[in-house]
Design a protein around this motif. Structure first.
Motif, PDB file in Angstrom:
ATOM      1  N   ASN A  91      50.677  12.181  41.868  1.00  0.00           N
ATOM      2  CA  ASN A  91      50.811  13.735  41.787  1.00  0.00           C
ATOM      3  C   ASN A  91      52.550  14.018  41.819  1.00  0.00           C
ATOM      4  N   ARG A  92      53.317  13.191  42.268  1.00  0.00           N
ATOM      5  CA  ARG A  92      54.548  13.457  42.484  1.00  0.00           C
ATOM      6  C   ARG A  92      55.508  12.349  42.217  1.00  0.00           C
ATOM      7  N   GLN A 110      54.401  10.001  44.911  1.00  0.00           N
ATOM      8  CA  GLN A 110      53.521  10.481  46.108  1.00  0.00           C
ATOM      9  C   GLN A 110      52.011  10.479  45.395  1.00  0.00           C
ATOM     10  N   TYR A 168      52.982   8.384  50.111  1.00  0.00           N
ATOM     11  CA  TYR A 168      54.278   8.348  49.495  1.00  0.00           C
ATOM     12  C   TYR A 168      54.874   7.016  49.615  1.00  0.00           C
ATOM     13  N   GLY A 172      58.568  13.798  37.616  1.00  0.00           N
ATOM     14  CA  GLY A 172      57.862  15.168  37.543  1.00  0.00           C
ATOM     15  C   GLY A 172      58.955  16.138  37.308  1.00  0.00           C
ATOM     16  N   PHE A 228      56.928  17.279  41.555  1.00  0.00           N
ATOM     17  CA  PHE A 228      55.363  17.205  41.195  1.00  0.00           C
ATOM     18  C   PHE A 228      55.015  17.519  39.695  1.00  0.00           C
ATOM     19  N   TYR A 229      54.314  16.801  39.179  1.00  0.00           N
ATOM     20  CA  TYR A 229      53.931  17.105  37.892  1.00  0.00           C
ATOM     21  C   TYR A 229      53.151  18.546  37.613  1.00  0.00           C
ATOM     22  N   ARG A 264      49.808  13.179  35.272  1.00  0.00           N
ATOM     23  CA  ARG A 264      49.543  12.278  36.244  1.00  0.00           C
ATOM     24  C   ARG A 264      48.905  10.863  35.970  1.00  0.00           C
TER      25      ARG A 264
END
Length: 313
Positions: free
Chosen positions: A100-101, A109, A204, A237, A243-244, A250
């Motif tokens: 997600n990140r 992460q 992460y 991201g 973050f995306y 993702r």
């Protein structure tokens, strides 16, 4: 005409005697890589498959399989979170979640993309423990005997040593507080603001310079020992903190399993941090004497002494 050959013979004998009198040239110092390559088989320790976490990402664009292997932190550090991670893997909780990140120079992460939405969030197994921030460290004197060379640790700790292949920082005194450290490849537990300490469902991996300011502020639960390239090469991201913004950005996670549930997994080994080979390796990392180097540094950061890990030959 008779004198010249005699003179030549005398000169030859003198040169040979001189050569024999010279001490042999000193051996060329070995590089850290050469020291590790020369380490005997007895200095390598097998990592139990049950202590590995195997994450399979969706295949790369060219169809290549992308597998990441993580070694879990050994007891007695971080065991509340590590126990939760084992339960989550056994329950196949991460299957179908995502990366997600990806924040450049910092971390990758992963976990449930909908974790912040209570209506959509995946329910966690009811057997997970609630772990407090006090477990980020072991209190003074609670650590088992550490091993390997003592390394000065700058502003972050009084010094650092090793435990069964893991770098451990410590405070001052004869029986100090101890904690695992954040280096490249370290895996930690994502969390909200204190006093939340995370459950282990959000993880992460460090992909940049060692963020040692996180030590004692977030739980260290493992380290990536294979497949780091699949994490560090992911697109960054564009949202806040990497973050995306869109679900399509993702990287899907196909499955996460403990190593003893993965057929055909290679046997991984680490170079014993109690061995003479590791002592020579650590010294060479601190004082590069091999021909490329002009001036030895005279010291080394704990994160610049990565414990060698290999597949068993």
């Amino acid at each position: 005409m008779l004198i010249r050959p005699a003179a030549s013979l005398i000169l030859a004998i003198t040169a040979a005697s001189y050569a024999q009198a010279q001490p042999p040239a000193p051996p060329v110092p070995l590089s850290p890589t050469e020291i590790v390559s020369a380490a005997p088989a007895a200095d390598w320790v097998a990592i139990a498959p049950a202590d590995l976490l195997v994450m399979d990402l969706a295949p790369a664009a060219d169809g290549a399989a992308r597998q990441v292997v993580i070694q879990l932190m050994p007891a007695p550090w971080s065991q509340g979170w590590v126990g939760n991670i084992r339960k989550l893997a056994t329950a196949h909780w991460w299957d179908g979640t995502a990366i997600n990140r990806v924040q450049d120079g910092y971390v990758v992460q992963w976990g449930d993309p909908d974790a912040e939405d209570k209506a959509k969030a995946r329910p966690l197994p009811s057997s997970l423990l609630s772990v407090s921030q006090g477990a980020y460290t072991l209190t003074a004197g609670a650590a088992p005997a550490l091993e390997g060379p003592r390394i000065a640790d700058g502003i972050y700790a009084a010094q650092a040593r090793f435990y069964h292949g893991w770098p451990i920082a410590m405070g001052p005194g004869e029986a100090p507080e101890t904690w695992p450290v954040h280096c490249y490849g370290t895996v930690g537990v994502g969390r909200d603001m204190p006093p939340d300490a995370g459950s282990g469902a959000e993880l992460y991996a460090v992909i940049g310079d060692a963020p040692r300011q996180l030590d004692r502020n977030i739980a260290v639960v493992g380290r990536v020992i294979a497949g780091m390239e699949w994490l560090s090469s992911l697109p960054r991201g564009k949202g806040e903190m990497g973050f995306y913004r869109q679900a399509a950005e993702r990287t899907p996670i196909q499955r996460v399993r403990l190593g003893d549930a993965v057929p055909g997994l290679p046997t991984w080994q680490y170079l014993s941090t109690a061995s003479a080979s590791f002592a020579r390796y650590a010294d060479a990392r601190a004082n590069r004497r091999d021909p490329f180097y002009v001036r030895p540094a005279g010291g080394v950061d704990i994160c610049n002494v990565p414990v060698p890990i290999r597949q068993k030959p």
